[in-house]
Scaffold this active site. Structure first.
Site, PDB file in Angstrom:
ATOM      1  N   GLU A  66       1.724  -0.734  -5.373  1.00 59.47           N
ATOM      2  CA  GLU A  66       0.496   0.945  -5.567  1.00 59.47           C
ATOM      3  C   GLU A  66       1.154   1.451  -5.763  1.00 59.47           C
ATOM      4  O   GLU A  66       1.617   2.781  -4.913  1.00 59.47           O
ATOM      5  CB  GLU A  66      -0.295   1.289  -3.990  1.00 59.47           C
ATOM      6  N   ASP A 105       1.021  -1.170  -0.071  1.00 59.73           N
ATOM      7  CA  ASP A 105       0.239   0.215  -0.243  1.00 59.73           C
ATOM      8  C   ASP A 105       0.908   0.919   0.239  1.00 59.73           C
ATOM      9  O   ASP A 105       1.605   1.010   0.853  1.00 59.73           O
ATOM     10  CB  ASP A 105      -0.831  -0.163   1.227  1.00 59.73           C
TER      11      ASP A 105
HETATM   12  C1  NOJ Z   1      -4.452   2.945  -0.090  1.00 63.54           C
HETATM   13  C2  NOJ Z   1      -5.545   2.362  -0.484  1.00 63.54           C
HETATM   14  O1  NOJ Z   1      -5.947   1.877  -1.921  1.00 63.54           O
HETATM   15  C3  NOJ Z   1      -6.330   3.216   0.135  1.00 63.54           C
HETATM   16  O2  NOJ Z   1      -7.641   2.420  -0.004  1.00 63.54           O
HETATM   17  C4  NOJ Z   1      -6.539   3.804   1.690  1.00 63.54           C
HETATM   18  O3  NOJ Z   1      -7.073   4.783   2.092  1.00 63.54           O
HETATM   19  C5  NOJ Z   1      -4.503   4.287   1.815  1.00 63.54           C
HETATM   20  N1  NOJ Z   1      -3.735   3.757   0.629  1.00 63.54           N
HETATM   21  C6  NOJ Z   1      -4.520   4.606   2.970  1.00 63.54           C
HETATM   22  O4  NOJ Z   1      -4.065   2.965   3.334  1.00 63.54           O
END
Ligand code: NOJ
Length: 561
Positions: A291, A231
């Site tokens: 991500e 993430d």
């Molecule tokens: C990216 C995640 O996909 C999202 O859903 C989340 O709110 C933020 N990172 C914080 O962890």
């Protein structure tokens, strides 16, 4: 030799090439000698919304277990489950209080082990979501950290003095609409949080933090997990001098003056952390998916690592933000394809408007959804789907602030409605609550569930679901789609994108009409004809040289010599 004069609806010819299946918990290389993740199709599951086995309105792990047969039939090789760890659910699981357990709302570690065992039997691998940048403010590490300036975990987070009363250390802002610094009256310092105040950033400069995080990955690898989606990797490090971010033109999505986030994002140290995570992953033949929000393809390339020793699969999140256009997509795919890493295409996830809604024109919505599938599932690289994309689920955005569950939407209303719309329950049937739960689902099911659901679409060979199934079966069986290079064949056509996937002496032609007009595509490729594999709304005319395409139609064929 002209082949296959007419193609009706969705037609598929499956050739009997060996299927390089991804074996759950099996060897790192597949039968063809490739790392397993290169040929695998990944499917993102938002566990709150996938299947509710105990009818409390929220999905759970046993629910996921009950749907593994569906996922296997669909053609999925690996599921990425968004965070299912204990959490106060401020950010619906992206605020973790224990990285090595399961939140009771989703089940138990025993349920996880059952899911892992059953997934193994289905030849489906499990990828977990690792929230590496921050914890919950209720995590024992943070509770200790905030207890005193000398606590054992004080330096596990980013604590700083303010510039004076009511004056935070600098001008950084949280991406969710608040300042990025929260004042703690007990120890009279500010802590940094790039996301909600309940999500304090970990201090990755502290070796103890890095060690704890690496140990967490081992814990799950030992339990049978095949990798992680990492993430928010670009936010792992901050400038130690805390320099102010410079102003940028305009405002952000909360209406605040915009800044260029150069001192709290994408710092070079991120790559050191990714290398460390990769070293452990390699011991387990595991995959790291990133991500990776980037502003261009060159930035995306950096996440693979100079020696390909960081992320194997940094997601191309640029694709979903591009205008729907053959020319734009042609340019983008060429750039990603030649960037030097194994591409990872994604068109939907739990943070962005669903692809069905994003591309819909109000008249050809289903055709467009099939076209986008035919596009990204036939490109060179790994595909990551989002649950419900395969049945054409649309966004169901809240209509009033009172309905909003996602704090981002509460903070940002009405400019920013939050992400509830793309997280609604999976639509299994046309019945009550779309067959997701007999309890009241945590988010409302849209009216479109009556037509767009698994049970109804399974009965219709031309449905979005059956098109996905056919595409994924074809992808698994055709070596040219798995291994082949990408070769653009009609580079000037503004409406129709066409390319070959070429492997050894085989070529597969993909022709995609991105316009709302019928098109006659004349494709100049060295072949004596086509063996049609799959199409929607396309016919061959004048021998095989002209492909007639209805608006948003697609045609896929194998070239004959
Ligand atoms: C990216 C995640 O996909 C999202 O859903 C989340 O709110 C933020 N990172 C914080 O962890």
């Amino acid at each position: 030799m002209p082949a296959c004069a007419k193609i009706l609806g969705v037609l598929m010819v499956v050739l009997t090439l060996p299927m390089p299946a991804a074996l759950a918990q099996g060897p790192g290389l597949d039968a063809a000698g490739h790392p397993w993740w290169q040929h695998a199709v990944f499917h993102e599951i938002y566990p709150r919304s996938f299947a509710d086995s105990n009818n409390d309105g929220v999905g759970d792990l046993n629910g996921i277990s009950s749907k593994l047969g569906y996922l296997k039939d669909l053609g999925v090789d690996a599921i990425w489950i968004t965070p299912c760890f204990p959490s106060p659910q401020v950010d619906f699981g992206y605020d973790v209080t224990d990285y090595e357990a399961i939140d009771p709302m989703y089940g138990t570690l025993a349920d996880f082990d059952k899911l892992a065992a059953s997934a193994r039997q289905h030849h489906i691998r499990i990828i977990l979501d690792f929230v590496v940048n921050h914890t919950s403010d209720q995590h024992p590490w943070f509770l200790d950290s905030k207890s005193s300036r000398t606590s054992a975990h004080r330096d596990w987070y980013i604590w700083r003095d303010g510039k004076g009363p009511q004056r935070p250390p600098n001008n950084w802002t949280s991406t969710f609409g608040t300042p990025a610094w929260a004042y703690d009256p007990t120890t009279q310092q500010y802590y940094y949080h790039y996301f909600y105040p309940q999500q304090p950033d970990l201090n990755w400069r502290n070796p103890a933090v890095e060690k704890a995080m690496l140990d967490t990955t081992r814990f799950w690898y030992e339990r049978g997990v095949s990798g992680f989606r990492l993430d928010a990797v670009d936010t792992l490090f901050e400038d130690p001098a805390l320099k102010d971010n410079p102003p940028a033109p305009g405002t952000d999505r909360f209406g605040r003056p915009a800044t260029r986030e150069i001192y709290n994002k994408k710092l070079p140290e991120v790559h050191t952390a990714l290398k460390a995570l990769r070293t452990v992953a390699d011991e387990y033949h595991a995959v790291l998916i990133g991500e990776t929000w980037t502003s261009d393809v060159a930035q995306l390339r950096e996440y693979y690592g100079e020696q390909n020793d960081e992320l194997q699969l940094p997601m191309d999140l640029l694709l979903n933000g591009l205008p729907f256009s053959a020319s734009v997509y042609r340019q983008h795919v060429a750039a990603v394809d030649s960037a030097g890493g194994w591409p990872v295409y994604v068109i939907s996830n739990h943070d962005i408007t669903r692809s069905y809604t994003r591309y819909a024109d109000g008249r050809h919505n289903d055709e467009i959804a099939k076209l986008m599938a035919a596009f990204y599932l036939t490109l060179r690289g790994t595909a990551i789907m989002y649950y419900g994309e395969e049945i054409g689920m649309e966004n169901n955005d809240p209509r009033s602030k009172e309905e909003v569950q996602d704090p981002e939407g509460k903070l940002g209303w009405p400019l920013e409605k939050g992400r509830d719309g793309e997280r609604t329950p999976m639509q299994w049937t046309a019945g009550a609550n779309a067959g997701f739960s007999s309890g009241k689902p945590w988010l409302p099911v849209p009216a479109s569930a009556k037509t767009h659901n698994v049970s109804s679409e399974e009965k219709n060979p031309r449905s979005i679901l059956e098109t996905y199934r056919s595409l994924l079966a074809m992808r698994h069986h055709q070596a040219a789609l798995l291994e082949g290079d990408y070769f653009s064949v009609n580079s000037d056509d503004p409406n129709v994108l066409a390319y070959l996937r070429r492997y050894q002496d085989e070529s597969i032609l993909v022709v995609l009409n991105f316009s709302n007009q019928s098109q006659q595509a004349k494709i100049d490729v060295p072949s004596s004809g086509y063996i049609s594999l799959l199409s929607s709304g396309a016919t061959l005319d004048n021998g095989y040289r002209t492909i007639s395409l209805e608006p948003f139609a697609f045609y896929i064929a194998k070239l004959t010599k």
